[in-house]
Design a protein around this motif. Structure first.
Motif, PDB file in Angstrom:
ATOM      1  N   ALA A  84       4.076   7.877  -0.946  1.00  0.00           N
ATOM      2  CA  ALA A  84       5.009   7.770   0.181  1.00  0.00           C
ATOM      3  C   ALA A  84       5.189   9.137   0.844  1.00  0.00           C
ATOM      4  CB  ALA A  84       6.353   7.224  -0.299  1.00  0.00           C
ATOM      5  N   CYS A  85       5.260  10.194   0.028  1.00  0.00           N
ATOM      6  CA  CYS A  85       5.385  11.545   0.579  1.00  0.00           C
ATOM      7  C   CYS A  85       4.122  11.919   1.341  1.00  0.00           C
ATOM      8  CB  CYS A  85       5.625  12.567  -0.533  1.00  0.00           C
ATOM      9  SG  CYS A  85       7.300  12.498  -1.177  1.00  0.00           S
ATOM     10  N   ARG A  86       2.965  11.565   0.747  1.00  0.00           N
ATOM     11  CA  ARG A  86       1.708  11.906   1.411  1.00  0.00           C
ATOM     12  C   ARG A  86       1.566  11.163   2.735  1.00  0.00           C
ATOM     13  NH1 ARG A  86      -2.328  10.396  -2.501  1.00  0.00           N
ATOM     14  NH2 ARG A  86      -0.715  10.497  -4.062  1.00  0.00           N
ATOM     15  N   SER A  87       1.895   9.841   2.733  1.00  0.00           N
ATOM     16  CA  SER A  87       1.759   9.081   3.983  1.00  0.00           C
ATOM     17  C   SER A  87       2.781   9.554   5.018  1.00  0.00           C
ATOM     18  CB  SER A  87       1.900   7.580   3.722  1.00  0.00           C
ATOM     19  OG  SER A  87       3.182   7.264   3.237  1.00  0.00           O
ATOM     20  N   ALA A  88       3.943  10.028   4.557  1.00  0.00           N
ATOM     21  CA  ALA A  88       4.932  10.566   5.504  1.00  0.00           C
ATOM     22  C   ALA A  88       4.368  11.801   6.202  1.00  0.00           C
ATOM     23  CB  ALA A  88       6.231  10.898   4.778  1.00  0.00           C
ATOM     24  N   VAL A 135       0.846  -1.191   0.000  1.00  0.00           N
ATOM     25  CA  VAL A 135       0.000   0.000   0.000  1.00  0.00           C
ATOM     26  C   VAL A 135       0.889   1.252   0.000  1.00  0.00           C
ATOM     27  CG1 VAL A 135      -1.770   1.291   1.259  1.00  0.00           C
ATOM     28  CG2 VAL A 135      -1.788  -1.214   1.274  1.00  0.00           C
ATOM     29  N   GLY A 136       0.658   2.129  -0.956  1.00  0.00           N
ATOM     30  CA  GLY A 136       1.344   3.424  -0.949  1.00  0.00           C
ATOM     31  C   GLY A 136       2.835   3.356  -1.196  1.00  0.00           C
ATOM     32  N   GLU A 137       3.246   2.543  -2.160  1.00  0.00           N
ATOM     33  CA  GLU A 137       4.678   2.421  -2.417  1.00  0.00           C
ATOM     34  C   GLU A 137       5.215   3.436  -3.416  1.00  0.00           C
ATOM     35  OE1 GLU A 137       4.609  -1.835  -3.305  1.00  0.00           O
ATOM     36  OE2 GLU A 137       6.217  -2.078  -1.835  1.00  0.00           O
ATOM     37  N   SER A 138       4.334   4.124  -4.139  1.00  0.00           N
ATOM     38  CA  SER A 138       4.831   5.085  -5.121  1.00  0.00           C
ATOM     39  C   SER A 138       5.400   6.307  -4.406  1.00  0.00           C
ATOM     40  CB  SER A 138       3.702   5.511  -6.056  1.00  0.00           C
ATOM     41  OG  SER A 138       2.848   6.420  -5.389  1.00  0.00           O
ATOM     42  N   LEU A 139       6.242   7.073  -5.110  1.00  0.00           N
ATOM     43  CA  LEU A 139       6.905   8.217  -4.481  1.00  0.00           C
ATOM     44  C   LEU A 139       5.888   9.234  -3.965  1.00  0.00           C
ATOM     45  CD1 LEU A 139       9.538   9.558  -3.754  1.00  0.00           C
ATOM     46  CD2 LEU A 139       9.593  10.591  -6.014  1.00  0.00           C
TER      47      LEU A 139
END
Lengths: 124, 118
Positions: A101-105, A94-98
């Motif tokens: 990943a920025c959004r989940s960070a 889940v959410g491995e794209s760049l």
């Protein structure tokens, strides 16, 4: 020797992406929680030893310095937990794209900040 | 020779198992921590005997020991990862990680002692 050559990599001169900051904070918070394990075990021991020691501990936790340490500990623990859930989600693909990943960070940063704030309100 | 030394100081020798263990233990740790935090939030004025009876129940003792063992294994892998990334000299690195591992063993024994004298 050429004196103009770069002598060292000074890490603070770089601007880091949010994902890198979230990642290194996961390490820092984990190490911090590790360092405070003995304090927490000591607190558990005195809370279970006798009613007197339980009350003494409660009194001690009213001390602003102890409250601050407990708040720092819980902050690191909750941050580590939230950032860890992001890791687990990524392990399930889940959410491995760049972009995600920025959004989940950012989501980790915001959710952790809210939890840390709520913990502070709870403690004081 | 170098390879032999590296594999000895790597201590776990299996990154894939470490990866899996780190995730499984994280779930146990998360459930225990959320339970305990939730318990404390919903019992704001808890007193000694209620608190003691929680830790005297067999189910919670098993859960607590499971937590302690997971904490030890999780912290072992996590601290090993940090130490191997940031401490270059092999002798200092090995000394630091051994101290950490001994401390973790001691914490588990101390924790079990706390639980069984409650």
């Amino acid at each position: 020797m050429n004196k103009q050559r770069p002598i060292n990599v000074y890490l603070l001169t770089y601007k880091y992406p949010v994902t890198a900051i979230i990642s290194v904070l996961h390490r820092v918070s984990g190490a911090f929680v590790f360092l405070l394990i003995p304090l927490l075990l000591w607190m558990l021991a005195s809370s279970l030893a006798s009613p007197q020691q339980f009350d003494e501990l409660q009194g001690m936790l009213g001390n602003p310095m102890m409250k601050l340490i407990l708040w720092l500990f819980l902050s690191a623990l909750l941050y580590h937990l939230v950032a860890g859930i992001r890791h687990l989600a990524m392990d399930f693909g889940v959410g491995e794209s760049l972009n995600s990943a920025c959004r989940s960070a950012w989501a980790v940063a915001i959710i952790a900040a809210i939890l840390i704030l709520l913990t502070g309100i709870w403690l004081w | 020779m170098v390879n032999k030394l590296t594999s000895i100081t790597s201590l776990t020798r299996n990154g894939v198992r470490d990866w899996l263990v780190q995730r499984v233990t994280s779930l146990i740790l998360a459930v225990y921590i959320l339970f305990l935090l939730g318990y404390l939030v919903f019992h704001p004025s808890i007193e000694f005997f209620a608190w003691q009876s929680l830790f005297q129940s067999t189910a919670f003792r098993v859960f607590s020991v499971l937590f302690l063992l997971s904490l030890m294994w999780h912290a072992w892998i996590g601290m090993w990862t940090i130490v191997t990334d940031y401490i270059k000299p092999a002798d200092i690195r090995l000394a630091v990680i051994l101290i950490i591992i001994i401390a973790l063993f001691a914490y588990v024994i101390w924790g079990i002692d706390i639980l069984w004298s409650a």
